[in-house]
Design a protein around this motif. Structure first.
Motif, mmCIF file in Angstrom:
data_model
loop_
_atom_site.group_PDB
_atom_site.id
_atom_site.type_symbol
_atom_site.label_atom_id
_atom_site.label_comp_id
_atom_site.label_asym_id
_atom_site.label_seq_id
_atom_site.Cartn_x
_atom_site.Cartn_y
_atom_site.Cartn_z
ATOM 1 N N GLN A 1 -22.379 -1.322 -1.407
ATOM 2 C CA GLN A 1 -21.957 -1.401 -2.813
ATOM 3 C C GLN A 1 -21.869 -0.005 -3.428
ATOM 4 O O GLN A 1 -20.940 0.279 -4.183
ATOM 5 N N ASP A 2 -22.825 0.870 -3.117
ATOM 6 C CA ASP A 2 -22.796 2.235 -3.652
ATOM 7 C C ASP A 2 -21.620 3.033 -3.093
ATOM 8 O O ASP A 2 -21.006 3.823 -3.813
ATOM 9 N N LEU A 3 -21.315 2.843 -1.812
ATOM 10 C CA LEU A 3 -20.227 3.595 -1.188
ATOM 11 C C LEU A 3 -18.843 3.086 -1.594
ATOM 12 O O LEU A 3 -17.890 3.859 -1.676
ATOM 13 N N PHE A 4 -18.732 1.783 -1.820
ATOM 14 C CA PHE A 4 -17.435 1.161 -2.105
ATOM 15 C C PHE A 4 -17.536 0.288 -3.361
ATOM 16 O O PHE A 4 -17.413 -0.935 -3.284
ATOM 17 N N PRO A 5 -17.723 0.895 -4.535
ATOM 18 C CA PRO A 5 -17.945 0.101 -5.744
ATOM 19 C C PRO A 5 -16.754 -0.766 -6.144
ATOM 20 O O PRO A 5 -16.933 -1.781 -6.813
ATOM 21 N N LEU A 6 -15.554 -0.391 -5.735
ATOM 22 C CA LEU A 6 -14.371 -1.159 -6.140
ATOM 23 C C LEU A 6 -14.054 -2.328 -5.209
ATOM 24 O O LEU A 6 -13.323 -3.234 -5.591
ATOM 25 N N SER A 7 -14.585 -2.292 -3.991
ATOM 26 C CA SER A 7 -14.166 -3.310 -3.030
ATOM 27 C C SER A 7 -15.319 -4.006 -2.311
ATOM 28 O O SER A 7 -15.077 -4.773 -1.395
ATOM 29 N N TYR A 8 -16.567 -3.793 -2.734
ATOM 30 C CA TYR A 8 -17.687 -4.377 -1.992
ATOM 31 C C TYR A 8 -17.763 -5.895 -2.112
ATOM 32 O O TYR A 8 -18.376 -6.550 -1.279
ATOM 33 N N LYS A 9 -17.110 -6.479 -3.116
ATOM 34 C CA LYS A 9 -17.188 -7.933 -3.308
ATOM 35 C C LYS A 9 -16.230 -8.707 -2.413
ATOM 36 O O LYS A 9 -16.272 -9.926 -2.369
ATOM 37 N N GLU A 10 -15.369 -8.012 -1.693
ATOM 38 C CA GLU A 10 -14.415 -8.689 -0.826
ATOM 39 C C GLU A 10 -15.168 -9.492 0.232
ATOM 40 O O GLU A 10 -16.084 -8.994 0.870
ATOM 41 N N LEU A 11 -14.778 -10.715 0.395
ATOM 42 C CA LEU A 11 -15.479 -11.614 1.313
ATOM 43 C C LEU A 11 -15.188 -11.259 2.768
ATOM 44 O O LEU A 11 -14.078 -10.848 3.104
ATOM 45 N N PRO A 12 -16.185 -11.453 3.639
ATOM 46 C CA PRO A 12 -15.954 -11.222 5.068
ATOM 47 C C PRO A 12 -14.918 -12.201 5.606
ATOM 48 O O PRO A 12 -14.835 -13.342 5.156
ATOM 49 N N THR A 13 -14.139 -11.738 6.574
ATOM 50 C CA THR A 13 -13.177 -12.623 7.228
ATOM 51 C C THR A 13 -13.688 -12.952 8.619
ATOM 52 O O THR A 13 -14.197 -12.080 9.321
ATOM 53 N N LYS A 14 -13.590 -14.176 8.980
ATOM 54 C CA LYS A 14 -14.026 -14.641 10.296
ATOM 55 C C LYS A 14 -12.866 -15.329 10.991
ATOM 56 O O LYS A 14 -11.949 -15.838 10.354
#
Length: 131
Positions: free
Chosen positions: A56-69
């Motif tokens: 979250q600290d490194l990627f504040p704009l995109s950390y909420k993107e859900l994992p893809t499986k």
């Protein structure tokens, strides 16, 4: 945490694969997904909040993107588990998929856990999913 050159190369390989799947997507969310999705299966549960805060600290704009499986593997592994008399527990199927994700970028992978925690059934289910 393993931040050696070999690990960085593996993360970059995953990032390259994700970027090829979505060439129109910005690089920041692609790199964040590669770091998160590649390292999450290797993290102990107690370290997950720390690791996710770091992401979250490194990627504040995109950390909420859900994992893809891999949805096909999820479906197949569920069918294989059911056929073999196993419960199709979401956590178990997730471990089968994470095991495949690690095998895609690593030469050798070990499944660690207590006796009876499902290590053998994870690799057997994955094997049966591809046979």
């Amino acid at each position: 945490y393993d931040w050696g050159l070999r690990s960085v190369k593996s993360v970059l390989r995953v990032a390259g694969s994700l970027k090829r799947q979505s060439p129109e997507q910005n690089e920041e969310p692609v790199l964040m997904r590669a770091l998160r999705d590649f390292n999450t299966p290797k993290q102990p549960n107690s370290d997950m909040p720390i690791f996710l805060r770091l992401i979250q600290d490194l990627f504040p704009l995109s950390y909420k993107e859900l994992p893809t499986k891999d949805q096909d593997l999820i479906r197949i592994a569920g069918n294989v588990a059911k056929k073999n008399g196993l419960q199709t527990d979401e956590g178990f199927i997730l471990k089968v998929v994470e095991f495949q994700e690690l095998l895609d970028v690593r030469h050798s992978v070990m499944l660690l856990g207590c006796t009876g925690s499902g290590k053998s059934m994870i690799w057997r289910t994955l094997l049966d999913s591809w046979n």
